[in-house]
Design an enzyme around this catalytic site. Structure first.
Site, PDB file in Angstrom:
ATOM      1  N   LYS A 177      -0.546   9.661   5.195  1.00  0.00           N
ATOM      2  CA  LYS A 177      -0.282   8.215   5.141  1.00  0.00           C
ATOM      3  C   LYS A 177       0.281   7.857   3.775  1.00  0.00           C
ATOM      4  CE  LYS A 177      -2.208   4.423   3.790  1.00  0.00           C
ATOM      5  NZ  LYS A 177      -0.993   3.672   3.446  1.00  0.00           N
ATOM      6  N   GLY A 230      -5.301   7.332  -5.527  1.00  0.00           N
ATOM      7  CA  GLY A 230      -5.123   5.885  -5.618  1.00  0.00           C
ATOM      8  C   GLY A 230      -6.170   5.272  -6.525  1.00  0.00           C
ATOM      9  N   SER A 231      -6.518   4.043  -6.224  1.00  0.00           N
ATOM     10  CA  SER A 231      -7.413   3.289  -7.110  1.00  0.00           C
ATOM     11  C   SER A 231      -8.874   3.689  -6.905  1.00  0.00           C
ATOM     12  CB  SER A 231      -7.250   1.800  -6.829  1.00  0.00           C
ATOM     13  OG  SER A 231      -7.652   1.530  -5.506  1.00  0.00           O
ATOM     14  N   GLU A 252      -8.286  11.654  -6.400  1.00  0.00           N
ATOM     15  CA  GLU A 252      -7.526  11.572  -7.656  1.00  0.00           C
ATOM     16  C   GLU A 252      -7.410  10.088  -7.967  1.00  0.00           C
ATOM     17  OE1 GLU A 252      -6.666  14.110  -9.379  1.00  0.00           O
ATOM     18  OE2 GLU A 252      -6.794  15.733  -7.926  1.00  0.00           O
ATOM     19  N   CYS A 286      -1.028   7.629 -13.633  1.00  0.00           N
ATOM     20  CA  CYS A 286      -2.490   7.723 -13.728  1.00  0.00           C
ATOM     21  C   CYS A 286      -2.883   8.425 -15.020  1.00  0.00           C
ATOM     22  CB  CYS A 286      -3.063   8.438 -12.522  1.00  0.00           C
ATOM     23  SG  CYS A 286      -2.228   9.954 -12.173  1.00  0.00           S
ATOM     24  N   GLU A 385      -8.136   0.460 -17.010  1.00  0.00           N
ATOM     25  CA  GLU A 385      -6.801   0.960 -16.670  1.00  0.00           C
ATOM     26  C   GLU A 385      -5.887  -0.231 -16.383  1.00  0.00           C
ATOM     27  OE1 GLU A 385      -6.115   2.957 -12.809  1.00  0.00           O
ATOM     28  OE2 GLU A 385      -5.088   4.489 -13.968  1.00  0.00           O
TER      29      GLU A 385
HETATM   30  P1  NAD Z   1      -4.523   1.907  -3.826  1.00  0.00           P
HETATM   31  O1  NAD Z   1      -5.869   2.484  -3.939  1.00  0.00           O
HETATM   32  O2  NAD Z   1      -4.385   0.454  -3.628  1.00  0.00           O
HETATM   33  O3  NAD Z   1      -3.746   2.568  -2.582  1.00  0.00           O
HETATM   34  C1  NAD Z   1      -3.631   3.949  -2.430  1.00  0.00           C
HETATM   35  C2  NAD Z   1      -3.467   4.277  -0.963  1.00  0.00           C
HETATM   36  O4  NAD Z   1      -4.659   3.924  -0.271  1.00  0.00           O
HETATM   37  C3  NAD Z   1      -2.333   3.524  -0.283  1.00  0.00           C
HETATM   38  O5  NAD Z   1      -1.691   4.402   0.612  1.00  0.00           O
HETATM   39  C4  NAD Z   1      -3.069   2.424   0.463  1.00  0.00           C
HETATM   40  O6  NAD Z   1      -2.394   1.952   1.608  1.00  0.00           O
HETATM   41  C5  NAD Z   1      -4.339   3.140   0.865  1.00  0.00           C
HETATM   42  N1  NAD Z   1      -5.475   2.271   1.175  1.00  0.00           N
HETATM   43  C6  NAD Z   1      -5.664   0.957   0.827  1.00  0.00           C
HETATM   44  N2  NAD Z   1      -6.851   0.527   1.313  1.00  0.00           N
HETATM   45  C7  NAD Z   1      -7.429   1.564   1.955  1.00  0.00           C
HETATM   46  C8  NAD Z   1      -8.669   1.746   2.638  1.00  0.00           C
HETATM   47  N3  NAD Z   1      -9.559   0.765   2.758  1.00  0.00           N
HETATM   48  N4  NAD Z   1      -8.949   2.966   3.138  1.00  0.00           N
HETATM   49  C9  NAD Z   1      -8.095   3.991   3.012  1.00  0.00           C
HETATM   50  N5  NAD Z   1      -6.880   3.874   2.405  1.00  0.00           N
HETATM   51  C10 NAD Z   1      -6.554   2.677   1.875  1.00  0.00           C
HETATM   52  O7  NAD Z   1      -3.755   2.433  -5.095  1.00  0.00           O
HETATM   53  P2  NAD Z   1      -2.266   2.142  -5.526  1.00  0.00           P
HETATM   54  O8  NAD Z   1      -2.203   0.749  -6.021  1.00  0.00           O
HETATM   55  O9  NAD Z   1      -1.331   2.571  -4.439  1.00  0.00           O
HETATM   56  O10 NAD Z   1      -2.093   3.183  -6.743  1.00  0.00           O
HETATM   57  C11 NAD Z   1      -2.500   2.895  -8.039  1.00  0.00           C
HETATM   58  C12 NAD Z   1      -3.783   3.643  -8.389  1.00  0.00           C
HETATM   59  O11 NAD Z   1      -3.665   5.013  -8.095  1.00  0.00           O
HETATM   60  C13 NAD Z   1      -4.095   3.594  -9.866  1.00  0.00           C
HETATM   61  O12 NAD Z   1      -5.449   3.244 -10.060  1.00  0.00           O
HETATM   62  C14 NAD Z   1      -3.860   5.007 -10.359  1.00  0.00           C
HETATM   63  O13 NAD Z   1      -4.592   5.398 -11.460  1.00  0.00           O
HETATM   64  C15 NAD Z   1      -4.150   5.814  -9.167  1.00  0.00           C
HETATM   65  N6  NAD Z   1      -3.426   7.079  -9.201  1.00  0.00           N
HETATM   66  C16 NAD Z   1      -4.106   8.222  -9.522  1.00  0.00           C
HETATM   67  C17 NAD Z   1      -3.451   9.437  -9.594  1.00  0.00           C
HETATM   68  C18 NAD Z   1      -4.185  10.705  -9.977  1.00  0.00           C
HETATM   69  O14 NAD Z   1      -3.643  11.781  -9.819  1.00  0.00           O
HETATM   70  N7  NAD Z   1      -5.395  10.619 -10.472  1.00  0.00           N
HETATM   71  C19 NAD Z   1      -2.095   9.498  -9.308  1.00  0.00           C
HETATM   72  C20 NAD Z   1      -1.424   8.334  -8.971  1.00  0.00           C
HETATM   73  C21 NAD Z   1      -2.110   7.119  -8.913  1.00  0.00           C
END
Ligand code: NAD
Length: 482
Positions: A177, A230-231, A252, A286, A385
């Protein structure tokens, strides 16, 4: 205008059961360039069923044959290289040179895991030496099963490569996804899967948002493991959903990484690495080294070198040659960063550079490259962050203080140490609590090394043999020697 209303399930494009669409934007033009289905639980059900049906044959195919598909995936991306670089830049706002680095990293990742898949086959059935005579113990590594892979918008194609490549190499079947903010580049993976004859159901791609696809995928009993980038907020929700059925998770998550500039560093050289650690990808990294710990002996020349370099950065159209920094990927992210800049104003931070020091482009979700000096350790900007082009500096007086402050964070994803003495930089690096430490270097990321963090930066490691291991279960067959 393109409408992504189809899901890629069982090697077919099928109409999503989602009942609404989300805009996909060009963050420079601030125009809608496509719309994407929000997805639906029925889509998840169909994709997981397809992946389960495909699992036995894919698992039994053997590492060498799986490796050849991974090589073909890399070839497919290579054939589309120029188009994907432009598409990634258009959808995400990153400049072309950075989009090219991303794509080449993704290709290298598929090739690396092709090699790992071949090696995995050679390791199957390895005998374990025991003290007990007459006993034969052999070790096998089986795929975890069907895996759900959820990725963010900052490095489309790279974050998915880091998951799809090792999962397929291990013999897992996948449901990917991508982020609804940047779904366009990832559609190519489905096209390539068809082109190279990847068996049906091995790779499935679901478009949609968190409610439509992400949450139902995390909860689905047919998913053996979720790998999420993600977050922290969403990562915790994914982990909770997985915990309810004892499914595995790799996470991650966020970071607030330090960059240490010691008193023996060359300020001009250090400034280059500091800049790359925070303004690359408009700070949406990140691993952004957003906390600058600079020895007071070099603080003045370092800040001067940084200010000169910030002033020289060209902000503008990410597709234009000569642009150094594009807009942020979404209006939402720009607003989130601007909220931090408002907090900085309230806290009375010492601004060295921000939007008052330059003319921002007329359109696009831009945030000016921002630099604060002497940020108090209690500031929210020091601790949280921000995920944008915002650097916070703080002076230190000794190596011990630098190490203590570098480690004073809930996160532990990455760090950089800059010193005129390479051995000293490495020694300091060993004291830091982070998954990746760069010494006298820009942020090199190689498929052979590892990626992941301590503390709230996540659980598990991607890349390298560890990335493959996270999609494998270890199994022993033991008993009297045959
Ligand atoms: P996000 O958490 O909002 O979204 C990430 C993904 O999760 C998206 O595909 C989103 O559609 C999905 N998602 C949203 N709600 C969900 C739920 N309830 N259940 C399952 N999936 C869901 O993050 P973002 O805004 O896309 O990315 C930014 C964040 O990602 C930052 O905090 C950053 O630090 C982190 N990040 C970490 C790394 C790493 O390697 N550690 C790499 C890139 C980004």
């Amino acid at each position: 205008m393109q409408r992504l209303d189809q899901q890629f399930i069982d090697n077919q494009w099928v109409r999503s059961r989602g009942n609404h669409y989300l805009p996909v934007m060009n963050p420079y033009h601030e125009e809608m360039i496509a719309e994407v289905t929000a997805g639906a639980t029925e889509d998840v059900q169909a994709a997981v069923s397809a992946a389960r049906r495909a699992l036995p044959a894919w698992r039994s195919l053997g590492g060498a044959r799986r490796a050849s598909y991974l090589d073909h995936l890399a070839d497919g991306l290579t054939r589309r290289r120029e188009a994907l670089i432009r598409l990634s830049s258009t959808n995400n706002g990153k400049v072309l040179s950075e989009a090219a680095i991303d794509l080449d990293d993704a290709i290298a990742c598929y090739r690396y895991y092709a090699d790992q898949a071949r090696r995995l086959e050679a390791r199957q059935g390895v005998a374990i030496t025991t003290e007990m005579t007459g006993i034969e113990a052999r070790c096998y590594q089986d795929p975890v099963g069907v895996v759900g892979l959820i990725t963010p918008w900052n490095f489309p194609l790279v974050t998915s490569a880091w998951k799809v490549a090792p999962a397929l190499a291990a013999g897992c079947t996948v449901v990917l996804k991508p982020s609804e903010v940047t779904p366009l580049p990832e559609q190519a993976l489905a096209e390539i899967a068809l082109e190279i004859g990847l068996p049906a159901g091995v790779f499935n791609l679901l478009n949609g948002d968190g409610d439509g696809i992400g949450a139902p995928l995390s909860r689905h009993p047919g998913i053996d493991k979720i790998s999420f980038t993600g977050s922290n907020r969403v990562g915790e929700a994914v982990m909770t959903a997985a915990a309810e059925r004892t499914a595995g998770v790799s996470l991650e998550l966020g970071g607030k990484s330090p960059i240490l500039v010691m008193e023996d560093a060359d300020p001009d050289q250090a400034a280059e690495w500091v800049m790359a650690g925070i303004y690359f990808n408009a700070g949406q990294l990140c691993s952004a080294t957003s906390r600058l710990l600079v020895h007071e002996a070099v603080a003045a020349p370092l800040y001067a070198a940084l200010e000169a370099r910030i002033d020289a950065l060209v902000l503008g159209d990410p597709l234009a040659a000569g642009t150094d920094m594009g807009p942020l990927a979404s209006a939402r992210q720009r607003d989130a960063v601007n909220r931090y800049l408002a907090v900085a104003e309230q806290e009375g931070l010492d601004v060295a550079r921000d939007a008052r020091h330059r003319q921002l482009p007329q359109r696009g979700y831009f945030v000016a490259p921002t630099l604060y000096r002497d940020v108090p350790l209690t500031s929210r900007l020091w601790k949280e962050e921000i995920f944008g082009p915002v650097l916070c500096g703080h002076s230190i007086e000794s190596e011990q203080e630098a190490i203590a402050l570098a480690n004073d964070s809930d996160f532990g994803l990455a760090a950089t140490v800059i010193s005129g003495d390479g051995a000293r930089a490495r020694r300091i690096g060993r004291e830091l609590r982070a998954g990746t430490i760069w010494v006298n270097s820009e942020q090199l990321v190689l498929p052979e090394t590892s990626w992941g963090g301590f503390g709230r930066s996540g659980i598990g490691r991607e890349l390298g043999p560890w990335g493959l291991a996270s999609y494998l279960e270890v199994k022993h067959v033991i008993g009297p020697a045959a």
